[in-house]
Design a protein around this motif. Sequence first.
Motif, PDB file in Angstrom:
ATOM      1  N   GLU A  68      26.253  15.694  78.960  1.00  0.00           N
ATOM      2  CA  GLU A  68      25.990  14.354  78.412  1.00  0.00           C
ATOM      3  C   GLU A  68      26.532  14.226  76.993  1.00  0.00           C
ATOM      4  O   GLU A  68      27.085  13.188  76.621  1.00  0.00           O
ATOM      5  N   ILE A  69      26.353  15.274  76.182  1.00  0.00           N
ATOM      6  CA  ILE A  69      26.928  15.349  74.833  1.00  0.00           C
ATOM      7  C   ILE A  69      27.467  16.766  74.630  1.00  0.00           C
ATOM      8  O   ILE A  69      27.169  17.656  75.430  1.00  0.00           O
ATOM      9  N   ARG A  70      28.246  16.996  73.572  1.00  0.00           N
ATOM     10  CA  ARG A  70      28.958  18.276  73.429  1.00  0.00           C
ATOM     11  C   ARG A  70      28.074  19.464  73.081  1.00  0.00           C
ATOM     12  O   ARG A  70      28.482  20.609  73.266  1.00  0.00           O
ATOM     13  N   MET A  71      26.856  19.232  72.558  1.00  0.00           N
ATOM     14  CA  MET A  71      25.923  20.328  72.277  1.00  0.00           C
ATOM     15  C   MET A  71      24.503  19.811  72.468  1.00  0.00           C
ATOM     16  O   MET A  71      24.262  18.614  72.415  1.00  0.00           O
ATOM     17  N   SER A  72      23.572  20.713  72.693  1.00  0.00           N
ATOM     18  CA  SER A  72      22.178  20.320  72.891  1.00  0.00           C
ATOM     19  C   SER A  72      21.580  19.799  71.586  1.00  0.00           C
ATOM     20  O   SER A  72      21.767  20.399  70.527  1.00  0.00           O
ATOM     21  N   VAL A  73      20.878  18.685  71.693  1.00  0.00           N
ATOM     22  CA  VAL A  73      20.192  18.077  70.546  1.00  0.00           C
ATOM     23  C   VAL A  73      18.845  17.562  71.028  1.00  0.00           C
ATOM     24  O   VAL A  73      18.752  16.918  72.080  1.00  0.00           O
ATOM     25  N   LEU A  74      17.803  17.863  70.261  1.00  0.00           N
ATOM     26  CA  LEU A  74      16.515  17.212  70.483  1.00  0.00           C
ATOM     27  C   LEU A  74      16.371  16.137  69.419  1.00  0.00           C
ATOM     28  O   LEU A  74      16.404  16.437  68.223  1.00  0.00           O
ATOM     29  N   HIS A  75      16.236  14.892  69.864  1.00  0.00           N
ATOM     30  CA  HIS A  75      15.974  13.776  68.950  1.00  0.00           C
ATOM     31  C   HIS A  75      14.461  13.574  68.958  1.00  0.00           C
ATOM     32  O   HIS A  75      13.873  13.281  69.986  1.00  0.00           O
ATOM     33  N   VAL A  76      13.861  13.783  67.802  1.00  0.00           N
ATOM     34  CA  VAL A  76      12.405  13.828  67.692  1.00  0.00           C
ATOM     35  C   VAL A  76      11.914  12.741  66.742  1.00  0.00           C
ATOM     36  O   VAL A  76      12.481  12.551  65.666  1.00  0.00           O
ATOM     37  N   ASP A  77      10.875  12.047  67.134  1.00  0.00           N
ATOM     38  CA  ASP A  77      10.243  11.052  66.272  1.00  0.00           C
ATOM     39  C   ASP A  77       8.776  11.454  66.115  1.00  0.00           C
ATOM     40  O   ASP A  77       8.001  11.383  67.059  1.00  0.00           O
ATOM     41  N   LEU A  78       8.411  11.879  64.915  1.00  0.00           N
ATOM     42  CA  LEU A  78       7.065  12.397  64.667  1.00  0.00           C
ATOM     43  C   LEU A  78       6.108  11.338  64.116  1.00  0.00           C
ATOM     44  O   LEU A  78       5.024  11.688  63.649  1.00  0.00           O
ATOM     45  N   TYR A  79       6.475  10.083  64.198  1.00  0.00           N
ATOM     46  CA  TYR A  79       5.649   9.016  63.634  1.00  0.00           C
ATOM     47  C   TYR A  79       4.212   9.051  64.158  1.00  0.00           C
ATOM     48  O   TYR A  79       3.269   8.839  63.421  1.00  0.00           O
ATOM     49  N   ARG A  80       4.065   9.346  65.443  1.00  0.00           N
ATOM     50  CA  ARG A  80       2.723   9.329  66.049  1.00  0.00           C
ATOM     51  C   ARG A  80       1.982  10.661  65.943  1.00  0.00           C
ATOM     52  O   ARG A  80       0.856  10.781  66.401  1.00  0.00           O
ATOM     53  N   ILE A  81       2.610  11.666  65.325  1.00  0.00           N
ATOM     54  CA  ILE A  81       1.945  12.952  65.101  1.00  0.00           C
ATOM     55  C   ILE A  81       0.956  12.784  63.953  1.00  0.00           C
ATOM     56  O   ILE A  81       1.320  12.351  62.869  1.00  0.00           O
ATOM     57  N   GLU A  82      -0.293  13.116  64.191  1.00  0.00           N
ATOM     58  CA  GLU A  82      -1.309  12.959  63.151  1.00  0.00           C
ATOM     59  C   GLU A  82      -1.585  14.239  62.388  1.00  0.00           C
ATOM     60  O   GLU A  82      -2.065  14.206  61.272  1.00  0.00           O
ATOM     61  N   HIS A  83      -1.272  15.381  62.991  1.00  0.00           N
ATOM     62  CA  HIS A  83      -1.526  16.662  62.329  1.00  0.00           C
ATOM     63  C   HIS A  83      -0.375  17.607  62.677  1.00  0.00           C
ATOM     64  O   HIS A  83       0.076  17.641  63.832  1.00  0.00           O
ATOM     65  N   PRO A  84       0.104  18.392  61.713  1.00  0.00           N
ATOM     66  CA  PRO A  84       1.222  19.302  61.989  1.00  0.00           C
ATOM     67  C   PRO A  84       1.004  20.226  63.185  1.00  0.00           C
ATOM     68  O   PRO A  84       1.967  20.581  63.868  1.00  0.00           O
ATOM     69  N   ASP A  85      -0.230  20.618  63.464  1.00  0.00           N
ATOM     70  CA  ASP A  85      -0.497  21.499  64.611  1.00  0.00           C
ATOM     71  C   ASP A  85      -0.066  20.874  65.936  1.00  0.00           C
ATOM     72  O   ASP A  85       0.285  21.590  66.876  1.00  0.00           O
ATOM     73  N   GLU A  86      -0.097  19.549  66.029  1.00  0.00           N
ATOM     74  CA  GLU A  86       0.312  18.874  67.262  1.00  0.00           C
ATOM     75  C   GLU A  86       1.777  19.138  67.578  1.00  0.00           C
ATOM     76  O   GLU A  86       2.164  19.197  68.748  1.00  0.00           O
ATOM     77  N   ALA A  87       2.600  19.301  66.561  1.00  0.00           N
ATOM     78  CA  ALA A  87       4.036  19.494  66.765  1.00  0.00           C
ATOM     79  C   ALA A  87       4.357  20.883  67.303  1.00  0.00           C
ATOM     80  O   ALA A  87       5.406  21.072  67.917  1.00  0.00           O
ATOM     81  N   ARG A  88       3.477  21.853  67.071  1.00  0.00           N
ATOM     82  CA  ARG A  88       3.740  23.217  67.565  1.00  0.00           C
ATOM     83  C   ARG A  88       3.911  23.242  69.086  1.00  0.00           C
ATOM     84  O   ARG A  88       4.667  24.040  69.619  1.00  0.00           O
ATOM     85  N   GLU A  89       3.193  22.358  69.756  1.00  0.00           N
ATOM     86  CA  GLU A  89       3.261  22.293  71.216  1.00  0.00           C
ATOM     87  C   GLU A  89       4.609  21.778  71.711  1.00  0.00           C
ATOM     88  O   GLU A  89       4.935  21.926  72.881  1.00  0.00           O
ATOM     89  N   LEU A  90       5.397  21.170  70.823  1.00  0.00           N
ATOM     90  CA  LEU A  90       6.673  20.578  71.219  1.00  0.00           C
ATOM     91  C   LEU A  90       7.793  21.610  71.342  1.00  0.00           C
ATOM     92  O   LEU A  90       8.833  21.323  71.927  1.00  0.00           O
ATOM     93  N   GLY A  91       7.602  22.804  70.790  1.00  0.00           N
ATOM     94  CA  GLY A  91       8.609  23.853  70.886  1.00  0.00           C
ATOM     95  C   GLY A  91       9.915  23.534  70.165  1.00  0.00           C
ATOM     96  O   GLY A  91      10.990  23.912  70.627  1.00  0.00           O
ATOM     97  N   LEU A  92       9.817  22.848  69.049  1.00  0.00           N
ATOM     98  CA  LEU A  92      11.019  22.406  68.350  1.00  0.00           C
ATOM     99  C   LEU A  92      11.890  23.562  67.868  1.00  0.00           C
ATOM    100  O   LEU A  92      13.119  23.508  68.003  1.00  0.00           O
ATOM    101  N   ASP A  93      11.289  24.581  67.312  1.00  0.00           N
ATOM    102  CA  ASP A  93      12.086  25.700  66.800  1.00  0.00           C
ATOM    103  C   ASP A  93      12.845  26.429  67.904  1.00  0.00           C
ATOM    104  O   ASP A  93      13.924  26.971  67.659  1.00  0.00           O
ATOM    105  N   ASP A  94      12.317  26.423  69.119  1.00  0.00           N
ATOM    106  CA  ASP A  94      13.014  27.052  70.242  1.00  0.00           C
ATOM    107  C   ASP A  94      14.353  26.371  70.516  1.00  0.00           C
ATOM    108  O   ASP A  94      15.310  27.017  70.938  1.00  0.00           O
TER     109      ASP A  94
END
Length: 147
Positions: A68-94
């Motif tokens: 679909e595109i030349r390299m993998s990209v995660l486009h992330v919108d954290l507007y609705r994240i209320e606490h940083p711990d919620e983002a850990r479940e998203l596996g962004l660093d992976d």
Amino acid sequence: MHLADEAAAHAFGARIAAVLRAGDVVALSGPLGAGKTSIARGLLAALGLAGEAPSPSFAIVQPYDPPEIRMSVLHVDLYRIEHPDEARELGLDDALEDGALLVEWPERLGDDPWPEALWLSLAFDEAGGRRLTARVPDAWESRWPLT
């Protein structure tokens, strides 16, 4: 830097795409309507995305992968994240192992979740358009300013 309109924001995103590498994080900060998603759409289009990228506001994470595109990209919108711990479940660093992160509202994760991120801050300009400031870490120095 001044971005006069949406076309300028798209063009700026395309310039980032030209130098984007696996492991990169592009953090887009600014108020609602400042142009974060416009820069993201320009970047994704330059990477080969056909059609307009949807805002990931409700999905939180919108993945894009070859062919679909030349390299993998995660486009992330954290507007609705209320606490940083919620983002850990998203596996962004992976995602950084073989792709890049494009993160809107990165400040939702605290002070400095990715110290080597290209941090772009947008603000409304009184003269019209948007004012963009960048925090350029060592990992981006050889690629900055964008040409």
